[in-house]
Design an enzyme around this catalytic site. Structure first.
Site, PDB file in Angstrom:
ATOM      1  N   GLY A  41      20.767 -19.433 -25.350  1.00  0.00           N
ATOM      2  CA  GLY A  41      20.931 -19.564 -23.964  1.00  0.00           C
ATOM      3  C   GLY A  41      22.530 -18.879 -23.675  1.00  0.00           C
ATOM      4  O   GLY A  41      22.924 -18.057 -24.269  1.00  0.00           O
ATOM      5  N   GLY A  42      22.987 -19.619 -22.787  1.00  0.00           N
ATOM      6  CA  GLY A  42      24.560 -19.060 -22.295  1.00  0.00           C
ATOM      7  C   GLY A  42      25.632 -19.043 -23.236  1.00  0.00           C
ATOM      8  O   GLY A  42      26.441 -18.293 -23.314  1.00  0.00           O
TER       9      GLY A  42
ATOM     10  N   GLY B 164      28.398  19.969 -26.252  1.00  0.00           N
ATOM     11  CA  GLY B 164      28.967  18.904 -25.694  1.00  0.00           C
ATOM     12  C   GLY B 164      29.346  17.837 -26.769  1.00  0.00           C
ATOM     13  O   GLY B 164      30.305  17.056 -26.630  1.00  0.00           O
ATOM     14  N   ALA B 165      28.730  17.789 -27.748  1.00  0.00           N
ATOM     15  CA  ALA B 165      28.931  16.961 -28.811  1.00  0.00           C
ATOM     16  C   ALA B 165      30.408  17.267 -29.572  1.00  0.00           C
ATOM     17  O   ALA B 165      30.997  16.420 -30.199  1.00  0.00           O
ATOM     18  CB  ALA B 165      27.987  16.758 -29.859  1.00  0.00           C
TER      19      ALA B 165
END
Length: 520
Positions: free
Chosen positions: A172-173, A407-408
């Protein structure tokens, strides 16, 4: 017996009660599951005799659902400070023997107190998690308790190192506190992390799934990337925390601790001169390169089982801690994809936050193509890594071993994004793309005009070789100063150490701003 002695005896008795947590039966039950108690874990973690406990006598403040009859000293968490290898750390350990370690407002207050002290005193904060979640009897107060912790996790981020070890349930939280920390260690078999449990999943989606499948250590270290380490035993996990901290400074204002180096600075590693295969499409193991150049061949890999096409690890050069980011040609040809970009970006940002220099070893053919990547937002995720490197002000040393395409090439700590010292091996290929793809683009018209397949193949081979002659070496980039020097592979260790020494006094500041807007 005097009144004072009675009071002292009462104190001793109360301490013994507090140390027993939920009682001997609950402790035995914890041991039967193969789990240690909160106090046993702290004892293993800290230097012997160094633990100073706070808030031993805190109890909860809930009077609903019969809770007024269930008051236990400490209220489900043990908190305090001590030392690891003589260095100050703050720690909290949830005590599953008390109401399954469920979080009350009082328990949250204890945790928040030591987090505040860790911040004020500039020391790492370690959380040992083993909890059933929010204490339902306290309603919104339990949720408020979690929120108070989360707020501090965020305020501590980038100021002091935060490490979470999950030795039991975390659902949960409760999962958000570890998720906000720097590193998560999970024990296989007994730990799990998920927002909604198997029963809720079954009700809402119809899926049948076990706790281990949904949020176990193996899943989170291989599929989700939420956790960086999976360990077989709690002892191994606790030793790992100590090892991790050895590479880190106490806080963001300090440098990492120096370790005496017993490895020769100018050690030559002849194997590196032959590690790159003649065939540019053939893989090799980047881990061998790392072992060959770092002190004594030792390094600590983070997220080793997630996005294996990139390596992120801590190591030392001449006793100085560094963070290494390295493409791994052994997996997916070392290509960058969504997961590799996320993994590396987070690691780069951690190192930059805590003054740990970055050493980048490059062999990257580009970003992974395909609809799965594009639909998944590879542009945004790739931009995270680019952003992290651009923003980093720590010393940045880059060595290009083989491919650095498109771009790498830019993303992997190139000179253009403030790489301080950029080296290349003679085998480096720095170009927009590989020879085959380049020929298809550059000579598309000529290729379309060929009628003979044999002549076309001959033409392609000639043009590919022409392209390789021009770009399958580092000297074109070196002409423009994008590469500071072409180095002999076997001399890489010495050149990196010299580079680190020259950058020890580096000072670089980013423009004043409230905060950046990293592409999330």
């Amino acid at each position: 017996m005097s009144e004072i002695q009675n009071q002292i005896n009462q104190l001793i008795e109360n301490r013994e009660m507090a140390r027993m947590g939920g009682g001997q039966k609950a402790i035995d039950k914890q041991h039967e599951k193969g789990k240690y108690t909160a106090r046993e874990r702290i004892q293993m973690l800290l230097d012997e005799g160094s633990f100073e406990e706070f808030d031993m006598f805190v109890t909860h403040r809930c009077y609903d659902f019969g809770m007024e009859k269930k008051h236990t000293f400490g209220d489900g968490v043990v908190t305090g400070y001590g030392t690891i290898e003589g260095r100050l750390v703050y720690v909290f350990a949830q005590d599953f023997t008390v109401t399954a370690g469920s979080l009350s407002l009082s328990m949250s207050d204890k945790i928040c107190k030591i987090m505040d002290m860790a911040m004020r005193n500039g020391a790492p904060c370690i959380g040992l998690n083993d909890s059933g979640g929010a204490r339902i009897q306290e309603g919104v107060n339990a949720l408020a308790g979690y929120a108070n912790i989360f707020q501090r996790n965020v305020m501590c981020s980038g100021v002091i190192p935060q490490i979470s070890a999950i030795f039991g349930p975390c659902a949960g939280g409760a999962v958000y506190s570890p998720a906000l920390t720097d590193f998560i260690i999970m024990k296989k078999g007994s730990s799990n992390m998920f927002l909604t449990g198997p029963k809720v999943v079954k009700t809402v989606t119809g899926e049948d799934v076990t706790q281990e499948q949904l949020g176990g250590a193996t899943m989170h270290t291989t599929k989700s990337g939420v956790a960086q380490f999976a360990v077989e035993t709690e002892e191994e996990g606790i030793q790992l925390i100590r090892q991790l901290l050895s590479y880190m400074p106490q806080n963001n204002m300090e440098d990492t601790p120096m370790v005496v180096c017993t490895d020769q600075i100018n050690r030559l590693e002849d194997s590196l001169n032959e590690i790159i295969p003649d065939n540019p499409n053939k893989p090799y193991d980047m881990a061998e390169v790392i072992r060959a150049i770092v002190d004594n061949g030792e390094y600590l890999e983070s997220a080793a089982d997630f996005a294996k096409n990139i390596i992120t690890c801590f190591a030392r050069f001449n006793g100085q801690s560094v963070g290494i980011i390295a493409n791994q040609p052994k997996y997916m040809a070392g290509v960058l994809d969504i997961n590799a970009s996320r993994k590396a970006a987070r690691f780069v940002r951690f190192c930059d936050a805590f003054n740990i220099p970055l050493v980048t070893l490059v062999d990257v053919p580009g970003f992974l193509p395909g609809t799965t990547q594009e639909y998944g937002g590879v542009i945004t995720h790739g931009a995270k890594l680019l952003f992290a490197y651009c923003e980093a002000t720590v010393p940045k040393i880059t060595v290009t071993l083989r491919k650095a395409y498109g771009g790498a090439y830019i993303v992997m700590s190139s000179k253009h994004i403030r790489g301080d010292i950029n080296y290349a091996w003679p085998t480096a290929e720095i170009a927009v793309m590989g020879a085959s793809g380049a020929v298809e683009v550059l000579h598309a018209k000529e290729l379309a005009a060929f009628e003979s397949a044999e002549e076309k193949a001959k033409f392609v081979a000639e043009k590919e070789q022409e392209y390789r002659d021009k770009f399958s070496n580092p000297y074109n980039a070196a002409r423009y100063g994008y590469i500071d020097d072409v180095i002999e592979p076997r001399n890489t260790r010495f050149r990196i150490i010299r580079a680190l020494q020259s950058l020890a006094t580096k000072r670089l500041q980013n423009p004043a701003k409230k905060h950046s807007n990293i592409p999330l």
